[in-house]
Design an enzyme around this catalytic site. Structure first.
Site, PDB file in Angstrom:
ATOM      1  N   TRP A  11      28.219  10.836 -25.282  1.00  0.00           N
ATOM      2  CA  TRP A  11      26.994  10.020 -25.222  1.00  0.00           C
ATOM      3  C   TRP A  11      26.877   9.229 -23.919  1.00  0.00           C
ATOM      4  CZ3 TRP A  11      26.465   7.704 -30.871  1.00  0.00           C
ATOM      5  CH2 TRP A  11      26.015   8.727 -31.711  1.00  0.00           C
ATOM      6  N   HIS A  97      36.520  12.953 -16.907  1.00  0.00           N
ATOM      7  CA  HIS A  97      35.138  13.441 -16.844  1.00  0.00           C
ATOM      8  C   HIS A  97      34.654  13.355 -15.392  1.00  0.00           C
ATOM      9  CE1 HIS A  97      30.796  13.528 -17.218  1.00  0.00           C
ATOM     10  NE2 HIS A  97      31.025  14.273 -18.294  1.00  0.00           N
ATOM     11  N   GLU A 169      33.868  21.845 -17.076  1.00  0.00           N
ATOM     12  CA  GLU A 169      32.511  21.363 -16.822  1.00  0.00           C
ATOM     13  C   GLU A 169      32.217  21.459 -15.325  1.00  0.00           C
ATOM     14  OE1 GLU A 169      31.060  18.525 -20.118  1.00  0.00           O
ATOM     15  OE2 GLU A 169      32.151  17.342 -18.668  1.00  0.00           O
ATOM     16  N   GLY A 175      24.062  17.660 -16.426  1.00  0.00           N
ATOM     17  CA  GLY A 175      22.841  16.862 -16.364  1.00  0.00           C
ATOM     18  C   GLY A 175      21.777  17.449 -15.445  1.00  0.00           C
ATOM     19  N   SER A 212      24.868  20.996 -19.197  1.00  0.00           N
ATOM     20  CA  SER A 212      23.508  21.416 -19.556  1.00  0.00           C
ATOM     21  C   SER A 212      23.453  22.356 -20.768  1.00  0.00           C
ATOM     22  CB  SER A 212      22.787  22.047 -18.358  1.00  0.00           C
ATOM     23  OG  SER A 212      22.560  21.061 -17.359  1.00  0.00           O
ATOM     24  N   GLY A 233      26.256  16.526 -23.285  1.00  0.00           N
ATOM     25  CA  GLY A 233      25.767  15.196 -22.954  1.00  0.00           C
ATOM     26  C   GLY A 233      24.346  15.006 -23.471  1.00  0.00           C
ATOM     27  N   GLY A 234      23.372  15.234 -22.599  1.00  0.00           N
ATOM     28  CA  GLY A 234      21.961  14.945 -22.907  1.00  0.00           C
ATOM     29  C   GLY A 234      21.484  15.459 -24.260  1.00  0.00           C
TER      30      GLY A 234
HETATM   31  P1  PGA Z   1      25.083  17.378 -19.997  1.00  0.00           P
HETATM   32  O1  PGA Z   1      26.463  16.573 -19.826  1.00  0.00           O
HETATM   33  O2  PGA Z   1      25.181  18.162 -21.270  1.00  0.00           O
HETATM   34  O3  PGA Z   1      24.027  16.306 -20.047  1.00  0.00           O
HETATM   35  O4  PGA Z   1      24.953  18.277 -18.796  1.00  0.00           O
HETATM   36  C1  PGA Z   1      27.684  17.182 -20.176  1.00  0.00           C
HETATM   37  C2  PGA Z   1      28.822  16.219 -19.886  1.00  0.00           C
HETATM   38  O5  PGA Z   1      28.740  15.476 -18.913  1.00  0.00           O
HETATM   39  O6  PGA Z   1      29.824  16.213 -20.622  1.00  0.00           O
END
Ligand code: PGA
Length: 250
Positions: A11, A97, A169, A175, A212, A233-234
């Site tokens: 989050w 991260h 990642e 993002g 993403s 994330g998002g």
């Molecule tokens: P995202 O972020 O899904 O918004 O790209 C993933 C993350 O940073 O763990």
């Protein structure tokens, strides 16, 4: 039998306790526990205990911190420790991260210390690795991922290494709406798997993909046998979208 899958929600700096409770209330209306599927929630530290409470009774769900400091306590203003996470009911933490690495200057050496601090308390470290766009374009993906991973593995026994979860990642995918092609992600996952094998880690450490991930692309990613789950994330901020993503593992 379905293979084990992990769905992890990062989050970031969203959802204070009031919003976290509202999220869980809605999510629980939409989602039922499923064998072989584990959910992880990484709320901001302020909402961690609230989330543990709100998810009480969901045996399939774990709550973790987004970051920890490696010392157990002391004069470290603004930090939180692994024992604090455990005391609040947390079961693990993200480590390394890309936002910690690239916005806050976290080093490979720091990630190794954080992983050790978590393992010492039987907490689950979810170690994030991944290359930046320039590194990918320069053909350096494997070199970067290998450096980030070996900084941690070299400080661990194979038995300790076997207790990690790894999240690949690519920084350029986080993002940005620019998800890695499933085949490209799977190739890096295969490389990480090989590094684990070379470190004598015999058990199947889960390797998640993040960057993403959304309702539209999650099934394609999870169709790759090398991808054991997703770190989102998002698209994890909305309970309806998150329930649909987790529904892929049902
Ligand atoms: P995202 O972020 O899904 O918004 O790209 C993933 C993350 O940073 O763990």
């Amino acid at each position: 039998m379905a293979r084990p899958l992990i769905f992890a929600a990062n989050w970031k700096m969203h959802h204070a306790p009031v919003q976290a409770i509202a999220f869980v209330r809605r999510f629980l209306e939409l989602d039922q526990p499923v064998e072989q599927r584990t959910l992880w929630f990484f709320p901001p530290a302020l909402s961690l205990a609230t989330m543990v409470d709100a998810l009480h009774g969901r045996w399939d769900a774990q709550v973790g911190a987004q970051n920890v400091y490696w010392e157990p306590k002391g004069a470290f203003t603004g930090e939180l420790s692994a024992p604090m996470v455990r005391d609040a009911g947390g079961a693990g933490a993200l480590v390394g991260h890309s936002e910690r690495r690239h916005i806050f200057g976290e080093t490979d050496a720091a990630t190794a210390l954080k992983v050790q601090a978590l393992l010492a308390l039987e907490l689950k470290p979810m170690l994030c690795v991944g290359e930046q766009l320039e590194e990918r374009e320069a053909g350096r993906t494997e070199e970067v991922v290998s450096r980030q991973l070996s900084a941690v593995l070299s400080a661990l026994t194979p038995e300790q290494g076997a207790r990690l979860v790894i999240a690949y990642e690519p920084v350029w995918a986080i993002g940005t709406g620019r998800v890695a092609k499933p085949g490209d992600a799977a190739e890096v996952h295969g490389f990480i798997r090989e590094l684990l094998r070379r470190a004598d880690i015999a058990v199947r450490v889960p390797i998640l993909y993040g960057g993403s991930v959304n309702v539209q692309n999650v099934a394609g990613l999870l169709a790759e046998p090398e991808i054991d789950g997703v770190l989102v994330g998002g698209a994890s901020l909305d309970p309806d979208a998150w329930a649909r993503i987790c529904g892929i593992g049902a």
